[in-house]
Design a protein around this motif. Structure first.
Motif, PDB file in Angstrom:
ATOM      1  N   PRO A  52      47.382  33.963  34.490  1.00  0.00           N
ATOM      2  CA  PRO A  52      46.286  34.770  33.932  1.00  0.00           C
ATOM      3  C   PRO A  52      46.552  36.255  34.120  1.00  0.00           C
ATOM      4  O   PRO A  52      47.335  36.654  34.991  1.00  0.00           O
ATOM      5  CB  PRO A  52      45.073  34.317  34.744  1.00  0.00           C
ATOM      6  CG  PRO A  52      45.642  33.769  36.014  1.00  0.00           C
ATOM      7  CD  PRO A  52      46.956  33.171  35.650  1.00  0.00           C
ATOM      8  N   LEU A  53      45.922  37.075  33.291  1.00  0.00           N
ATOM      9  CA  LEU A  53      46.074  38.513  33.415  1.00  0.00           C
ATOM     10  C   LEU A  53      45.551  38.971  34.768  1.00  0.00           C
ATOM     11  O   LEU A  53      44.623  38.382  35.334  1.00  0.00           O
ATOM     12  CB  LEU A  53      45.332  39.233  32.287  1.00  0.00           C
ATOM     13  CG  LEU A  53      45.847  38.973  30.871  1.00  0.00           C
ATOM     14  CD1 LEU A  53      44.964  39.681  29.854  1.00  0.00           C
ATOM     15  CD2 LEU A  53      47.299  39.407  30.725  1.00  0.00           C
ATOM     16  N   ARG A  54      46.142  40.052  35.273  1.00  0.00           N
ATOM     17  CA  ARG A  54      45.754  40.552  36.595  1.00  0.00           C
ATOM     18  C   ARG A  54      44.317  41.066  36.602  1.00  0.00           C
ATOM     19  O   ARG A  54      43.789  41.514  35.581  1.00  0.00           O
ATOM     20  CB  ARG A  54      46.699  41.671  37.034  1.00  0.00           C
ATOM     21  CG  ARG A  54      46.690  42.878  36.130  1.00  0.00           C
ATOM     22  CD  ARG A  54      47.497  44.024  36.725  1.00  0.00           C
ATOM     23  NE  ARG A  54      48.908  43.711  36.898  1.00  0.00           N
ATOM     24  CZ  ARG A  54      49.861  44.062  36.068  1.00  0.00           C
ATOM     25  NH1 ARG A  54      49.565  44.733  34.968  1.00  0.00           N
ATOM     26  NH2 ARG A  54      51.122  43.760  36.298  1.00  0.00           N
ATOM     27  N   THR A  55      43.693  40.981  37.776  1.00  0.00           N
ATOM     28  CA  THR A  55      42.366  41.554  37.999  1.00  0.00           C
ATOM     29  C   THR A  55      42.534  42.852  38.775  1.00  0.00           C
ATOM     30  O   THR A  55      43.304  42.911  39.736  1.00  0.00           O
ATOM     31  CB  THR A  55      41.472  40.583  38.798  1.00  0.00           C
ATOM     32  OG1 THR A  55      41.292  39.396  38.029  1.00  0.00           O
ATOM     33  CG2 THR A  55      40.124  41.209  39.101  1.00  0.00           C
ATOM     34  N   THR A  56      41.819  43.889  38.362  1.00  0.00           N
ATOM     35  CA  THR A  56      41.955  45.207  38.975  1.00  0.00           C
ATOM     36  C   THR A  56      40.647  45.653  39.607  1.00  0.00           C
ATOM     37  O   THR A  56      39.579  45.519  39.000  1.00  0.00           O
ATOM     38  CB  THR A  56      42.384  46.249  37.922  1.00  0.00           C
ATOM     39  OG1 THR A  56      43.606  45.822  37.314  1.00  0.00           O
ATOM     40  CG2 THR A  56      42.592  47.612  38.554  1.00  0.00           C
ATOM     41  N   ILE A  57      40.731  46.165  40.822  1.00  0.00           N
ATOM     42  CA  ILE A  57      39.577  46.727  41.514  1.00  0.00           C
ATOM     43  C   ILE A  57      39.924  48.143  41.953  1.00  0.00           C
ATOM     44  O   ILE A  57      40.993  48.374  42.531  1.00  0.00           O
ATOM     45  CB  ILE A  57      39.181  45.873  42.738  1.00  0.00           C
ATOM     46  CG1 ILE A  57      38.648  44.511  42.277  1.00  0.00           C
ATOM     47  CG2 ILE A  57      38.138  46.599  43.586  1.00  0.00           C
ATOM     48  CD1 ILE A  57      38.268  43.599  43.418  1.00  0.00           C
ATOM     49  N   PHE A  66      45.162  42.077  41.694  1.00  0.00           N
ATOM     50  CA  PHE A  66      45.187  40.700  42.163  1.00  0.00           C
ATOM     51  C   PHE A  66      45.836  39.838  41.075  1.00  0.00           C
ATOM     52  O   PHE A  66      45.358  39.805  39.943  1.00  0.00           O
ATOM     53  CB  PHE A  66      43.767  40.200  42.448  1.00  0.00           C
ATOM     54  CG  PHE A  66      43.066  40.965  43.535  1.00  0.00           C
ATOM     55  CD1 PHE A  66      43.062  40.514  44.844  1.00  0.00           C
ATOM     56  CD2 PHE A  66      42.413  42.164  43.245  1.00  0.00           C
ATOM     57  CE1 PHE A  66      42.418  41.222  45.847  1.00  0.00           C
ATOM     58  CE2 PHE A  66      41.760  42.883  44.247  1.00  0.00           C
ATOM     59  CZ  PHE A  66      41.762  42.411  45.547  1.00  0.00           C
ATOM     60  N   MET A  67      46.925  39.161  41.433  1.00  0.00           N
ATOM     61  CA  MET A  67      47.691  38.399  40.437  1.00  0.00           C
ATOM     62  C   MET A  67      47.885  36.959  40.877  1.00  0.00           C
ATOM     63  O   MET A  67      48.879  36.620  41.536  1.00  0.00           O
ATOM     64  CB  MET A  67      49.041  39.086  40.209  1.00  0.00           C
ATOM     65  CG  MET A  67      48.921  40.419  39.499  1.00  0.00           C
ATOM     66  SD  MET A  67      50.449  41.399  39.520  1.00  0.00           S
ATOM     67  CE  MET A  67      50.313  42.135  41.146  1.00  0.00           C
ATOM     68  N   PRO A  68      46.934  36.080  40.543  1.00  0.00           N
ATOM     69  CA  PRO A  68      47.106  34.656  40.850  1.00  0.00           C
ATOM     70  C   PRO A  68      48.037  34.011  39.836  1.00  0.00           C
ATOM     71  O   PRO A  68      48.153  34.471  38.688  1.00  0.00           O
ATOM     72  CB  PRO A  68      45.682  34.105  40.704  1.00  0.00           C
ATOM     73  CG  PRO A  68      45.061  34.992  39.669  1.00  0.00           C
ATOM     74  CD  PRO A  68      45.662  36.365  39.862  1.00  0.00           C
ATOM     75  N   SER A  69      48.733  32.963  40.234  1.00  0.00           N
ATOM     76  CA  SER A  69      49.620  32.286  39.294  1.00  0.00           C
ATOM     77  C   SER A  69      50.042  30.935  39.848  1.00  0.00           C
ATOM     78  O   SER A  69      49.847  30.639  41.031  1.00  0.00           O
ATOM     79  CB  SER A  69      50.870  33.135  39.012  1.00  0.00           C
ATOM     80  OG  SER A  69      51.602  33.337  40.198  1.00  0.00           O
ATOM     81  N   ARG A  70      50.631  30.151  38.952  1.00  0.00           N
ATOM     82  CA  ARG A  70      51.182  28.861  39.361  1.00  0.00           C
ATOM     83  C   ARG A  70      52.470  28.608  38.592  1.00  0.00           C
ATOM     84  O   ARG A  70      52.545  28.827  37.378  1.00  0.00           O
ATOM     85  CB  ARG A  70      50.198  27.723  39.088  1.00  0.00           C
ATOM     86  CG  ARG A  70      50.808  26.334  39.331  1.00  0.00           C
ATOM     87  CD  ARG A  70      49.782  25.225  39.332  1.00  0.00           C
ATOM     88  NE  ARG A  70      50.431  23.924  39.455  1.00  0.00           N
ATOM     89  CZ  ARG A  70      51.003  23.448  40.574  1.00  0.00           C
ATOM     90  NH1 ARG A  70      50.985  24.188  41.662  1.00  0.00           N
ATOM     91  NH2 ARG A  70      51.566  22.276  40.604  1.00  0.00           N
ATOM     92  N   LEU A  71      53.496  28.168  39.304  1.00  0.00           N
ATOM     93  CA  LEU A  71      54.759  27.788  38.686  1.00  0.00           C
ATOM     94  C   LEU A  71      55.261  26.563  39.435  1.00  0.00           C
ATOM     95  O   LEU A  71      55.901  26.673  40.485  1.00  0.00           O
ATOM     96  CB  LEU A  71      55.776  28.930  38.768  1.00  0.00           C
ATOM     97  CG  LEU A  71      57.055  28.742  37.959  1.00  0.00           C
ATOM     98  CD1 LEU A  71      56.762  28.770  36.457  1.00  0.00           C
ATOM     99  CD2 LEU A  71      58.070  29.819  38.309  1.00  0.00           C
TER     100      LEU A  71
END
Length: 346
Positions: A52-57, A66-71
């Motif tokens: 998913p696209l990164r979340t920025t605060i 914040f960069m969640p991911s799965r591989l």
């Protein structure tokens, strides 16, 4: 839970072959650009891969990503958190941490200091794209910036391309960071010519670019760094620095003239890359798709691809979370093998 601090990561990196990192990024990008049956291309979600696209605060002094991911094929699930100073540059790289999760229990399996890994995975991605773009025996490389991104790009290319004779670094000022960087490169690569110059010195920059086979930009610039006409017409350019629609490191006419525009993710670059947000998506080619298509034509995965070099080729990367999960898992695996880090009960 294994905890790998900055010193642990530094020690592990000394044991790693850069070619392994390039092949790791090949696997990452090919998996990310896999068939629609493996993921939903609109959402970047799927059982095997999620990006998913990164979340920025935003806070008063930092912009935190914040960069969640799965591989599944390499690393499982995780999240990277990186903070970018809103004023000035971080002297020791951007503070970054990657958490890896255990697929069976969902608990945190490892915490990894990712300050160097962010720059290293970008450098490996750039090297892969450069190879795929057909650059096989370059003589000169020019890099813009003086941070960790430039350090790891310089080391990656100087190690992977023995034909490189000179490396030119262009920075906004002659500061301690630039001096330390050039000293380190001269020490590690005594047979190479390491040159430094200022962005404001137009004749110096123009001369360097006119002879460069590879150009790497790694600055958060809001305006183009150089004139397109200064470039060697057959150069390959890796654009790594910009990551918002307001940033751009090159002019629109360079993008318009490019014979090939490779990207890490069409979806991410179309939203986040200032150089590409107005470019039709059908002009963008994901490096994973390009790599798969060339490999399927019978070419060795380790070789460059012969394409007509009538004009510039470009690789634009804003970074995708699956790169972070993959390289953190790679480092954790090597850390366990060599006994680095601390095991913490949690």
């Amino acid at each position: 839970m294994l905890v790998l601090g900055a010193e642990d990561v530094e020690s592990i990196l000394a044991t790693i072959d850069y070619e392994d990192l390039v092949q790791l990024m090949r696997t990452v990008f090919e998996t990310l650009s896999g068939s629609p049956s493996r993921r939903d291309p609109a959402e970047g979600q799927g059982e095997d891969v999620a990006s998913p696209l990164r979340t920025t605060i935003h806070s008063q002094k930092q912009t935190t990503l914040f960069m969640p991911s799965r591989l599944a094929v390499s690393g499982g699930s995780g999240i990277k958190v990186v903070s970018i100073p809103r004023q000035g540059a971080s002297p020791n790289g951007l503070p970054a941490t990657t958490l890896l999760l255990d697929d069976d229990t969902g608990r945190v399996n490892a915490i990894v200091n990712a300050t160097q890994l962010t720059a290293l995975r970008n450098a490996a991605g750039s090297a892969l794209a450069t190879r795929l773009a057909g650059i096989s025996s370059p003589n000169r490389i020019v890099l813009f910036g003086a941070g960790l991104q430039v350090l790891h790009h310089a080391k990656m290319f100087l190690r992977l391309y023995p034909t490189l004779e000179s490396c030119t670094i262009v920075n906004r000022s002659f500061n301690a960071r630039l001096n330390n960087l050039s000293d380190r490169l001269r020490f590690e690569f005594p047979s190479k010519t390491i040159l430094c110059g200022l962005l404001s010195d137009a004749p110096f920059v123009q001369n360097a670019l006119s002879r460069a086979d590879i150009v790497c930009t790694a600055t958060p610039s809001a305006s183009p760094l150089f004139e397109t006409s200064w470039l060697n017409r057959t150069a390959h350019i890796n654009l790594i620095g910009s990551y918002t629609p307001e940033m751009r490191e090159v002019h629109d006419d360079l993008i318009a003239a490019a014979s090939l525009i490779l990207v890490d993710s069409i979806r991410a670059c179309s939203v986040e890359a200032g150089e590409l947000i107005h470019v039709p998506e059908d002009r963008l080619v994901e490096v994973g798709h390009f790599s798969c298509s060339k490999t399927s034509q019978g070419r060795s995965a380790g070789n460059s691809v012969a394409i007509p070099r009538e004009s510039y080729t470009v690789f634009k990367s804003v970074g995708v979370g699956v790169q972070d999960v993959a390289i953190a898992a790679f480092i954790v695996e090597h850390g366990k093998e060599y006994g680095f880090g601390n095991v913490v009960s949690y």
